[in-house]
Design an enzyme around this catalytic site. Sequence first.
Site, PDB file in Angstrom:
ATOM      1  CG  HIS A  21      14.655  21.817  30.579  1.00  0.00           C
ATOM      2  ND1 HIS A  21      15.708  22.258  29.816  1.00  0.00           N
ATOM      3  CD2 HIS A  21      13.622  22.610  30.282  1.00  0.00           C
ATOM      4  CE1 HIS A  21      15.315  23.293  29.093  1.00  0.00           C
ATOM      5  NE2 HIS A  21      14.050  23.520  29.349  1.00  0.00           N
ATOM      6  CE1 TYR A  23       9.082  28.174  32.974  1.00  0.00           C
ATOM      7  CE2 TYR A  23       9.937  29.529  31.198  1.00  0.00           C
ATOM      8  CZ  TYR A  23       9.728  28.289  31.761  1.00  0.00           C
ATOM      9  OH  TYR A  23      10.173  27.167  31.137  1.00  0.00           O
ATOM     10  CG  ASN A  42       6.954  28.527  17.927  1.00  0.00           C
ATOM     11  OD1 ASN A  42       7.679  28.043  18.799  1.00  0.00           O
ATOM     12  ND2 ASN A  42       6.507  29.773  17.985  1.00  0.00           N
TER      13      ASN A  42
HETATM   14  N1  HPA Z   1       7.532  32.520  22.224  1.00  0.00           N
HETATM   15  C1  HPA Z   1       8.244  32.487  23.353  1.00  0.00           C
HETATM   16  N2  HPA Z   1       9.027  31.481  23.687  1.00  0.00           N
HETATM   17  C2  HPA Z   1       9.124  30.463  22.831  1.00  0.00           C
HETATM   18  C3  HPA Z   1       8.398  30.429  21.625  1.00  0.00           C
HETATM   19  C4  HPA Z   1       7.563  31.519  21.308  1.00  0.00           C
HETATM   20  O1  HPA Z   1       6.886  31.568  20.253  1.00  0.00           O
HETATM   21  N3  HPA Z   1       8.712  29.266  21.005  1.00  0.00           N
HETATM   22  C5  HPA Z   1       9.611  28.633  21.810  1.00  0.00           C
HETATM   23  N4  HPA Z   1       9.853  29.333  22.917  1.00  0.00           N
END
Ligand code: HPA
Length: 285
Positions: A63, A87, A237
């Site tokens: 970022h 977070y 992902n």
């Molecule tokens: N989970 C939570 N946040 C995320 C994920 C995930 O699999 N991939 C990218 N940000």
Amino acid sequence: MTMDQALLRQAVEQVRQRWPQVRPRAGLILGSGWDGALEAFQVRDTLAYAELPGLGAAAVDGHAGRLCWAACGGVETLVFQGRRHFYEGADWTPVALPVFLLRQLGAELLVLTNAAGGLHPDLDAGDLMIITDHLNLMGDHPLIGPHDPAWGPRFPDLSQVYCLRLGQRLERIFQTLHLPVRCGVYAAVTGPTYETPAEVRMLRGLGADAVGMSTVPEALLARAAGLRVAGISCIANRAAGLQPRPLTHEDVMETTRALLPKLRAVLEQFWKELPHELSPTHPVA
Ligand code: HPA
């Protein structure tokens, strides 16, 4: 946790002082890996987050942490290159600040982008999702605290957080550019751990199509404050347990970055069409 309204107002004053001519009509928050999408815009000037009271230094890899006074398709826009997350453990001030700034400076709409994990069986790494609705599973809410009318009524309606028309426009643009896209529900969790496989099964059972650690607070604040909202998730992902490898932030960044030429093209076309969505006369801030 709550937010510091005085600090938010200071930040607005700071931006007005630095950029007396600034009159954004739209905002864009770039999530993990999306920084390069800024290339779709002509940048007039930038301000480091560290220079803005309440926003501070962006602490997450990938970022940039810059506020950009920019334009695309003739539409003046504030682009937030990098977002602050719940977070990180500050109060809600840094998360709320971009939305507050846009509202106070008269912007009408906000486009939120992120990287997310795919839960829906059809959402694989490298896919894109237009957000149609969300689940707030952060266990907190940025509007908890004293009521400030700048954020709309005490009990804002969220029956349509993500503007249907903006979503449909995005969908058409994806189709025109021959880019596959899905629509779906984004679930926000706090992180910073990724989910367990059991949590992933639970999220799917709750009706979520993708999961991530952002976007929902900004979306509900913007909606409450009267902005129109659009959201795009880059599926970085398959969520935990649905793919054979452990999840890493590096992989998330890499998958999103690989999609940047497509993302840039979509944003560029969307901004070209934005004058159709904006009110004919610019509201006075
Ligand atoms: N989970 C939570 N946040 C995320 C994920 C995930 O699999 N991939 C990218 N940000």
